[in-house]
Design an enzyme around this catalytic site. Sequence first.
Site, PDB file in Angstrom:
ATOM      1  N   GLN A  73      12.891  -0.690 -25.161  1.00 59.92           N
ATOM      2  CA  GLN A  73      14.224  -0.148 -24.893  1.00 59.92           C
ATOM      3  C   GLN A  73      14.457  -0.276 -23.264  1.00 59.92           C
ATOM      4  O   GLN A  73      13.941   0.783 -22.373  1.00 59.92           O
ATOM      5  CB  GLN A  73      14.585   1.325 -25.334  1.00 59.92           C
ATOM      6  CG  GLN A  73      15.889   1.752 -25.057  1.00 59.92           C
ATOM      7  CD  GLN A  73      16.312   3.143 -25.646  1.00 59.92           C
ATOM      8  OE1 GLN A  73      15.324   3.494 -26.511  1.00 59.92           O
ATOM      9  NE2 GLN A  73      17.228   3.450 -25.369  1.00 59.92           N
ATOM     10  N   PHE A  74      15.003  -1.364 -22.746  1.00 62.75           N
ATOM     11  CA  PHE A  74      15.054  -1.440 -21.201  1.00 62.75           C
ATOM     12  C   PHE A  74      15.672  -0.306 -20.657  1.00 62.75           C
ATOM     13  O   PHE A  74      15.584  -0.147 -19.517  1.00 62.75           O
ATOM     14  CB  PHE A  74      15.432  -2.961 -20.943  1.00 62.75           C
ATOM     15  CG  PHE A  74      16.984  -3.213 -21.098  1.00 62.75           C
ATOM     16  CD1 PHE A  74      17.791  -2.728 -20.059  1.00 62.75           C
ATOM     17  CD2 PHE A  74      17.421  -3.416 -22.254  1.00 62.75           C
ATOM     18  CE1 PHE A  74      19.207  -3.025 -20.009  1.00 62.75           C
ATOM     19  CE2 PHE A  74      18.692  -3.801 -22.233  1.00 62.75           C
ATOM     20  CZ  PHE A  74      19.744  -3.572 -21.185  1.00 62.75           C
ATOM     21  N   THR A  75      16.696   0.334 -21.482  1.00 60.50           N
ATOM     22  CA  THR A  75      17.757   0.982 -20.774  1.00 60.50           C
ATOM     23  C   THR A  75      16.911   2.566 -20.342  1.00 60.50           C
ATOM     24  O   THR A  75      17.447   3.211 -19.557  1.00 60.50           O
ATOM     25  CB  THR A  75      18.902   1.519 -21.905  1.00 60.50           C
ATOM     26  OG1 THR A  75      17.986   2.046 -22.902  1.00 60.50           O
ATOM     27  CG2 THR A  75      19.600   0.514 -22.258  1.00 60.50           C
TER      28      THR A  75
END
Length: 149
Positions: free
Chosen positions: A78-80
């Site tokens: 989850q790059f966020t």
Amino acid sequence: MRCVIQRVTRARVTVDHETVGQIASGFMVLVGVQSGDTEADAAYCASKIAGLRVFEDEDDKMNLSLSDVHGGVLLVSQFTLLGDARHGRRPSFSDAARPEDAEPLFTHLKELLVKAGLSVETGRFRTHMDVELVNDGPVTILLDSRKGF
């Protein structure tokens, strides 16, 4: 590397209505790989995840680890998690590693957890995923390798 570790009674990831990863009790771990992260960051996170004692013992104290309770791990990229929302209303994701750099470190984290004797499932990298979980407790731990060394 940033991880959000949630103690769960169950968790599942689906892509296009197909289940790609699923566990019963254990940890749902959202993983954000930061630009500049190395295998040392993955090793730090793997060690913490494998050794974290947040399951209750017979005295209702958080004293047991995943291996003690035979729990699984569901890892989801989850790059966020690297989003910076301090300025304006649209987060900047410039601190997130590029996908071609992040995916090998995500895979390395998984391999280290498997090597530690844990059962590990994953989502699917670079796809839209539906994530379902039942947070147990709730217990949620934030982990950042840059703050741990």
